[in-house]
Design an enzyme around this catalytic site. Structure first.
Site, PDB file in Angstrom:
ATOM      1  N   ASP A 102      -6.232 -44.233 -10.231  1.00 27.23           N
ATOM      2  CA  ASP A 102      -5.583 -43.737  -8.848  1.00 27.23           C
ATOM      3  C   ASP A 102      -4.703 -44.865  -8.476  1.00 27.23           C
ATOM      4  OD1 ASP A 102      -7.109 -45.305  -6.873  1.00 27.23           O
ATOM      5  OD2 ASP A 102      -9.065 -44.146  -7.557  1.00 27.23           O
TER       6      ASP A 102
HETATM    7  N1  URA Z   1     -12.734 -44.163 -10.447  1.00 22.95           N
HETATM    8  C1  URA Z   1     -11.982 -44.213  -9.389  1.00 22.95           C
HETATM    9  O1  URA Z   1     -12.247 -44.075  -8.302  1.00 22.95           O
HETATM   10  N2  URA Z   1     -10.615 -44.248  -9.564  1.00 22.95           N
HETATM   11  C2  URA Z   1      -9.995 -44.467 -10.713  1.00 22.95           C
HETATM   12  O2  URA Z   1      -8.806 -44.714 -10.839  1.00 22.95           O
HETATM   13  C3  URA Z   1     -10.890 -44.352 -11.760  1.00 22.95           C
HETATM   14  C4  URA Z   1     -11.928 -44.187 -11.759  1.00 22.95           C
END
Ligand code: URA
Length: 234
Positions: A102
């Site tokens: 993310d």
């Molecule tokens: N878990 C998350 O919260 N974000 C990511 O980008 C990957 C795993």
């Protein structure tokens, strides 16, 4: 062969992204807009955004990147934010990120034009372990991690059993190493939210045995032959 597989084999996109491209009406087969799941036969003329997709042999490319935070994992962003593609120089071919980190998460990201490898690495059935270092606001005990280890309800189903342990803790923050074998949207952050904890920083440090070492934030390098073979064997 299905149109999404065809586009993945040509290195245009992962199969999932290929479905989005088809749904957006950007692909034509023999002059007609392609539909999801449509088949491509030998000799069919396939166009993407009006350009023919040639049958020339594509060169497969594989990179590992240390994604910085504040960058999105898509080819383009409708809100004009910087993407991981913006971090690659022009001499890198058309590659795409395998799975997503993310916007606020940093760390190990694989980029390739090998649609089949991308499909296998991200398919839930392959259960490839992905390890993250999470910096959590406040103090946590090993016992607090038990619900995370045994399963948290997200999107109406329980997350799979996972490993998690405290690496460092003090009054202001706790560092937890957590290894999950699935990849729901913002999974690690949401698992901690479910036990009332806020993830301040999140970094993916490994996918299987492939580790993010020696790469500073925003840096990338081609994967070695050995690393590519390893990923194909997962
Ligand atoms: N878990 C998350 O919260 N974000 C990511 O980008 C990957 C795993």
């Amino acid at each position: 062969m299905r149109i999404n597989k065809f586009l993945a084999e040509k290195g245009i996109a992962s199969r999932r992204h290929a479905d989005e491209i088809v749904s957006a009406g950007r692909v034509q087969i023999n002059g007609k807009i392609a539909t999801l799941g449509e088949n491509v036969e030998e000799g069919d003329v396939v166009l993407l955004d009006g350009q023919a997709i040639t049958n020339s042999e594509k060169k497969e490319e594989y990179y590992i990147m240390n994604k910085p935070k504040g960058v999105v994992c898509t080819a383009s962003d409708d809100r004009g934010r910087k993407t991981v593609m913006d971090l690659l120089p022009d001499n890198v071919g058309r590659v795409f990120p395998v799975g997503r980190l993310d916007y606020a998460t940093e760390g190990l990201l694989i980029l390739t034009n090998d649609g089949d490898l991308a499909f296998r690495l991200t398919h839930p059935s392959t259960e490839i372990p992905k390890t993250y270092m999470a910096k959590i606001e406040g103090t946590l005990t090993e016992k607090d991690l038990n619900p995370i280890r045994s399963g948290i309800e997200l999107d109406g189903e329980l997350t799979k059993k996972c490993k998690a342990h405290i690496v460092e803790t003090n009054k202001s923050y706790t560092k937890v190493e957590i290894t999950i074998k699935e990849g729901k949207n913002r999974q690690v952050r949401r698992m901690f939210e479910a036990i009332g904890k806020n993830v301040e920083l999140l970094r993916r440090v490994s996918i299987g045995q492939l580790r993010l070492k020696g790469l500073d934030r925003g840096e990338f390098r081609p994967l070695t032959e050995q690393e590519i073979l390893y990923l194909k064997g997962l």
